[in-house]
Scaffold this motif. Structure first.
Motif, PDB file in Angstrom:
ATOM      1  N   GLY A  15       0.785  -1.225   0.000  1.00 32.70           N
ATOM      2  CA  GLY A  15       0.000   0.000   0.000  1.00 32.70           C
ATOM      3  C   GLY A  15       0.818   1.275   0.000  1.00 32.70           C
ATOM      4  O   GLY A  15       0.260   2.370  -0.097  1.00 32.70           O
ATOM      5  N   ARG A  16       2.159   1.156   0.091  1.00 30.08           N
ATOM      6  CA  ARG A  16       2.962   2.379   0.163  1.00 30.08           C
ATOM      7  C   ARG A  16       4.105   2.308  -0.840  1.00 30.08           C
ATOM      8  O   ARG A  16       4.163   1.394  -1.645  1.00 30.08           O
ATOM      9  CB  ARG A  16       3.472   2.587   1.587  1.00 30.08           C
ATOM     10  CG  ARG A  16       2.367   2.471   2.605  1.00 30.08           C
ATOM     11  CD  ARG A  16       2.430   3.497   3.707  1.00 30.08           C
ATOM     12  NE  ARG A  16       1.121   3.535   4.365  1.00 30.08           N
ATOM     13  CZ  ARG A  16       0.256   4.517   4.205  1.00 30.08           C
ATOM     14  NH1 ARG A  16       0.558   5.559   3.456  1.00 30.08           N
ATOM     15  NH2 ARG A  16      -0.904   4.487   4.806  1.00 30.08           N
ATOM     16  N   SER A  17       4.984   3.297  -0.803  1.00 30.48           N
ATOM     17  CA  SER A  17       6.063   3.308  -1.784  1.00 30.48           C
ATOM     18  C   SER A  17       7.409   3.033  -1.122  1.00 30.48           C
ATOM     19  O   SER A  17       7.549   3.151   0.103  1.00 30.48           O
ATOM     20  CB  SER A  17       6.097   4.645  -2.521  1.00 30.48           C
ATOM     21  OG  SER A  17       6.422   5.675  -1.622  1.00 30.48           O
ATOM     22  N   ALA A  18       8.371   2.658  -1.946  1.00 29.93           N
ATOM     23  CA  ALA A  18       9.709   2.357  -1.449  1.00 29.93           C
ATOM     24  C   ALA A  18      10.732   2.721  -2.522  1.00 29.93           C
ATOM     25  O   ALA A  18      10.421   2.721  -3.717  1.00 29.93           O
ATOM     26  CB  ALA A  18       9.832   0.877  -1.112  1.00 29.93           C
ATOM     27  N   LEU A  19      11.932   3.063  -2.069  1.00 32.24           N
ATOM     28  CA  LEU A  19      12.994   3.489  -2.984  1.00 32.24           C
ATOM     29  C   LEU A  19      14.303   2.825  -2.543  1.00 32.24           C
ATOM     30  O   LEU A  19      14.609   2.792  -1.353  1.00 32.24           O
ATOM     31  CB  LEU A  19      13.122   5.011  -2.912  1.00 32.24           C
ATOM     32  CG  LEU A  19      14.173   5.712  -3.770  1.00 32.24           C
ATOM     33  CD1 LEU A  19      13.873   5.565  -5.241  1.00 32.24           C
ATOM     34  CD2 LEU A  19      14.227   7.205  -3.411  1.00 32.24           C
ATOM     35  N   LEU A  20      15.038   2.305  -3.505  1.00 30.70           N
ATOM     36  CA  LEU A  20      16.336   1.681  -3.222  1.00 30.70           C
ATOM     37  C   LEU A  20      17.395   2.312  -4.115  1.00 30.70           C
ATOM     38  O   LEU A  20      17.206   2.426  -5.332  1.00 30.70           O
ATOM     39  CB  LEU A  20      16.266   0.176  -3.501  1.00 30.70           C
ATOM     40  CG  LEU A  20      17.582  -0.609  -3.326  1.00 30.70           C
ATOM     41  CD1 LEU A  20      17.979  -0.679  -1.855  1.00 30.70           C
ATOM     42  CD2 LEU A  20      17.448  -2.020  -3.896  1.00 30.70           C
ATOM     43  N   HIS A  21      18.506   2.690  -3.492  1.00 32.37           N
ATOM     44  CA  HIS A  21      19.567   3.393  -4.212  1.00 32.37           C
ATOM     45  C   HIS A  21      20.910   2.940  -3.680  1.00 32.37           C
ATOM     46  O   HIS A  21      21.094   2.817  -2.484  1.00 32.37           O
ATOM     47  CB  HIS A  21      19.432   4.900  -3.950  1.00 32.37           C
ATOM     48  CG  HIS A  21      19.219   5.674  -5.181  1.00 32.37           C
ATOM     49  ND1 HIS A  21      19.015   7.021  -5.184  1.00 32.37           N
ATOM     50  CD2 HIS A  21      19.179   5.313  -6.456  1.00 32.37           C
ATOM     51  CE1 HIS A  21      18.850   7.450  -6.413  1.00 32.37           C
ATOM     52  NE2 HIS A  21      18.944   6.427  -7.207  1.00 32.37           N
ATOM     53  N   ARG A  22      21.860   2.773  -4.587  1.00 35.87           N
ATOM     54  CA  ARG A  22      23.190   2.346  -4.173  1.00 35.87           C
ATOM     55  C   ARG A  22      24.084   3.545  -3.851  1.00 35.87           C
ATOM     56  O   ARG A  22      24.043   4.564  -4.532  1.00 35.87           O
ATOM     57  CB  ARG A  22      23.815   1.556  -5.314  1.00 35.87           C
ATOM     58  CG  ARG A  22      25.156   1.007  -4.967  1.00 35.87           C
ATOM     59  CD  ARG A  22      25.695   0.250  -6.165  1.00 35.87           C
ATOM     60  NE  ARG A  22      26.811  -0.566  -5.769  1.00 35.87           N
ATOM     61  CZ  ARG A  22      27.316  -1.529  -6.516  1.00 35.87           C
ATOM     62  NH1 ARG A  22      26.769  -1.811  -7.685  1.00 35.87           N
ATOM     63  NH2 ARG A  22      28.345  -2.215  -6.095  1.00 35.87           N
ATOM     64  N   ASP A  44       2.291  14.017  -4.425  1.00 35.66           N
ATOM     65  CA  ASP A  44       0.851  13.764  -4.527  1.00 35.66           C
ATOM     66  C   ASP A  44       0.574  12.432  -5.210  1.00 35.66           C
ATOM     67  O   ASP A  44      -0.370  11.726  -4.866  1.00 35.66           O
ATOM     68  CB  ASP A  44       0.156  14.892  -5.303  1.00 35.66           C
ATOM     69  CG  ASP A  44       0.047  16.170  -4.484  1.00 35.66           C
ATOM     70  OD1 ASP A  44       0.214  16.098  -3.252  1.00 35.66           O
ATOM     71  OD2 ASP A  44      -0.211  17.237  -5.076  1.00 35.66           O
ATOM     72  N   PHE A  45       1.407  12.094  -6.186  1.00 33.64           N
ATOM     73  CA  PHE A  45       1.209  10.815  -6.877  1.00 33.64           C
ATOM     74  C   PHE A  45       1.520   9.649  -5.933  1.00 33.64           C
ATOM     75  O   PHE A  45       0.846   8.626  -5.954  1.00 33.64           O
ATOM     76  CB  PHE A  45       2.107  10.746  -8.119  1.00 33.64           C
ATOM     77  CG  PHE A  45       1.720   9.659  -9.081  1.00 33.64           C
ATOM     78  CD1 PHE A  45       0.781   9.891 -10.076  1.00 33.64           C
ATOM     79  CD2 PHE A  45       2.281   8.389  -8.988  1.00 33.64           C
ATOM     80  CE1 PHE A  45       0.408   8.884 -10.964  1.00 33.64           C
ATOM     81  CE2 PHE A  45       1.917   7.378  -9.870  1.00 33.64           C
ATOM     82  CZ  PHE A  45       0.976   7.628 -10.861  1.00 33.64           C
ATOM     83  N   MET A  46       2.530   9.845  -5.097  1.00 33.42           N
ATOM     84  CA  MET A  46       2.907   8.771  -4.164  1.00 33.42           C
ATOM     85  C   MET A  46       1.931   8.643  -3.016  1.00 33.42           C
ATOM     86  O   MET A  46       1.703   7.549  -2.506  1.00 33.42           O
ATOM     87  CB  MET A  46       4.277   9.075  -3.567  1.00 33.42           C
ATOM     88  CG  MET A  46       5.391   8.658  -4.464  1.00 33.42           C
ATOM     89  SD  MET A  46       6.921   9.315  -3.812  1.00 33.42           S
ATOM     90  CE  MET A  46       7.619   9.908  -5.321  1.00 33.42           C
ATOM     91  N   ALA A  47       1.389   9.767  -2.598  1.00 34.81           N
ATOM     92  CA  ALA A  47       0.497   9.767  -1.439  1.00 34.81           C
ATOM     93  C   ALA A  47      -0.796  10.480  -1.825  1.00 34.81           C
ATOM     94  O   ALA A  47      -1.013  11.630  -1.473  1.00 34.81           O
ATOM     95  CB  ALA A  47       1.174  10.456  -0.264  1.00 34.81           C
TER      96      ALA A  47
END
Lengths: 537, 72
Positions: free
Chosen positions: A233-240, A371-374
């Motif tokens: 239901g939510r967003s996540a971000l992964l970065h090196r 706004d798009f994410m939440a």
């Protein structure tokens, strides 16, 4: 986790502190805040020959990746400051982003799909490395007087200067400055002192950031998930990041308890679900909410605001630190000219005009991403759901997904630009930043336009596409001649990026933005464009 | 390009009927989802931000006036 200190600096007493209260030392320019923006501005001014006092209320560089993503534009600025190589050598280079919905990939984008740029679209680098390299550079420049544990506690504005009261471990002292630049961050105390507190849109959703140490085989890409299986239901971000550190951002509900959420024992299971294993260690955990807002005016008399003190955005899009660095590159040359008496004070108004418009653009872009994410209402959620569903089989759906629109430089609508009078087929219009391109120099060595710009003096520079005769350029202006001169257009890309018919010329500002361009430049036309870009008419 | 509000379908009843029938058998939530997808698909097909703005203005006027009927 305990607060860690990455680098510790020492407080040193300065002779200014021994002056009588009624006779404070007077400096041409004082910068408050030794973060990436304040440090970069100090270096730029020092390289232009100014003496700078840089005050910071702390005496250490804190931990955590924080800003993490530094843009091509920022790297080009840092090249001019002599720190670009160090940043890029340490940083992780990336240009591909992927968007996932649930368990499947929806979309992939390349932020720098074209060849022929010295610098990549982005590097990832912990902010503390960037700050440490900038401090090292500052220490090479005797014109910068960096004073740690010097906290501004009062400001008096006079007609043509300011007087500061600065608190130190040895007590308070006073300091006068012709110009003060406030780079003291989102919670700027100088903003409060000039009485310019500002309101903006507060986002209720909270985000958890973790820097996690592990060996992993994920590619060097920005991965963004909507509604992933590991964080429903939510967003996540992964970065090196460098040093086997991975940056993870997880969206939390607005009612999540920050104290509970940031405890490692609560963060660990979430991240283990994301990674599919728990062979990692935490380097740093932080929780944040954010606001999108800017000051109505960036210039308050002799006090100028730059970076987070002047404007704040949501973190999606890497528009915080990068826009602050763009502020610094915009302000440095203008302040130098004003301090030298070469341009009137009103040149500084163009800093506000150009950078507040850029801030509006950054706020607009990053607010849309947030706004798009939440989604705020059921109907917004429904529209987003439709976009994500349509993205599986349509190109337009993919392009409507907004998981962060990453920072690119603004094009300035500015009184400093000379409007085109000739016909151009594309190229780079006045107000835009100069695109890079590969060159060969006189001896056949490969180089780049951005390097040639530095070699020409990082000042007003004419980029001339020769048709035999050397252009007649105004005094004190650098020249980069392409064809029949110092450089050749190695890959033909310069021609494409500048619509470079022989005989054409661009006038570049000292910050690498286009001020004017001419098909048939005359000395008089260049003089007029130079005067306009210098705030002289 | 301006928003066209003249009648563009040769058989307007067919178009209305097609949209109505698309919603048959759907509950309110599904119908809402269908409308959302349809709006986005058609908006992209039009591909003109000015036309989209005019269409939104016209549509919104019906909603607002339905809530607050004008005094005439």
């Amino acid at each position: 986790m305990a607060q860690q200190t990455k680098t510790q600096f020492g407080y040193r007493r300065h002779p200014d502190q021994d002056r009588r209260e009624t006779d404070p030392a007077h400096h041409p320019v004082v910068i408050v805040g030794a973060g990436p923006v304040g440090l970069s501005l100090a270096i730029d001014l020092a390289q232009r020959g100014q003496r700078v006092v840089l005050l910071d209320d702390a005496d250490r560089i804190g931990e955590g990746s924080r800003a993490i993503c530094f843009s091509k534009r920022s790297l080009e600025f840092w090249d001019r400051l002599g720190v670009g190589d160090r940043m890029v050598d340490k940083g992780v280079v990336w240009s591909v982003g992927k968007i996932f919905h649930g368990a499947s990939q929806l979309y992939q984008f390349n932020l720098l799909p074209e060849e022929g740029h010295k610098r990549p679209a982005f590097i990832n680098l912990q902010q503390f490395y960037a700050e440490a390299y900038l401090v090292d550079r500052v220490e090479e420049l005797s014109a910068i007087d960096l004073r740690w544990r010097n906290k501004v506690i009062a400001l008096e504005q006079r007609n043509d200067h300011v007087v500061l009261t600065v608190e130190t471990p040895d007590g308070a002292y006073r300091l006068a400055a012709s110009h003060l630049v406030a780079c003291d961050g989102a919670r700027s105390s100088l903003r409060r002192m000039v009485g310019a507190e500002f309101a903006g849109q507060v986002f209720e959703d909270q985000f958890l950031i973790a820097d996690v140490k592990m060996s992993a085989e994920f590619p060097t890409e920005r991965w963004f998930w909507f509604d992933p299986p590991f964080h429903a239901g939510r967003s996540a971000l992964l970065h090196r990041q460098p040093d086997d550190i991975w940056r993870i951002d997880l969206q939390l509900s607005p009612d999540a308890d920050p104290v509970v959420e940031r405890k490692p024992e609560n963060v660990r299971p979430r991240i283990a679900r994301m990674l599919g294993h728990d062979k990692f260690e935490f380097e740093w955990i932080s929780l944040y909410k954010f606001q999108c807002r800017r000051m109505e005016k960036f210039n308050h008399g002799r006090v100028i605001f730059a970076g987070d003190s002047a404007h704040q955005v949501s973190p999606f899009g890497a528009r915080g630190a990068n826009s602050g660095l763009e502020d610094a590159e915009n302000l440095g040359w203008k302040l130098d000219r004003v301090l030298r008496g070469l341009s009137p004070e009103r040149l500084l108004e163009s800093y506000h005009i150009e950078r507040s418009a850029a801030a509006d653009e950054n706020i607009r872009e990053s607010t849309r991403s947030t706004d798009f994410m939440a989604p705020a209402t059921n109907q917004e959620a429904r529209l987003r759901k439709a976009v994500l569903a349509l993205a599986r089989e349509t190109d337009f759906g993919k392009r409507m997904i907004n998981g962060g629109r990453l920072s690119i430089p603004s094009i300035y609508e500015t009184p400093l630009s000379t409007p085109d009078v000739d016909a151009w087929n594309g190229g780079t219009r006045p107000g835009a930043s100069m695109p890079d391109a590969p060159l060969k120099d006189r001896s056949g060595q490969s180089t780049y336009l951005t390097d040639a710009f530095v070699a020409a003096g990082t000042r007003f520079t004419v980029l001339a596409f020769a048709n035999g005769a050397a252009p007649d350029v105004p005094n004190d202006v650098g020249v980069i001649r392409i064809g029949g001169g110092d450089f050749t257009d190695a890959a033909g890309l310069l021609d494409a990026r500048y619509d470079a018919a022989p005989g054409s010329a661009y006038l570049l500002r000292p910050d690498g933005y286009v001020a004017a361009r001419f098909r048939h430049p005359t000395r008089a036309a260049l003089e007029a464009a130079l005067a306009r870009a210098s705030g002289l008419n | 390009m301006a928003l066209s509000t003249s009648s563009n379908f040769a058989k307007p009843d067919d178009a209305f009927r097609m949209i109505v029938e698309a919603h048959r058998g759907l509950d309110d939530a599904q119908s809402g989802d269908l409308d959302a997808a349809l709006v986005l698909i058609l908006a992209n097909h039009i591909g003109d931000i000015g036309v989209l703005r005019d269409a939104i203005t016209l549509a919104k006027r019906q909603v607002i006036e339905a809530v607050q009927p004008s005094q005439q």
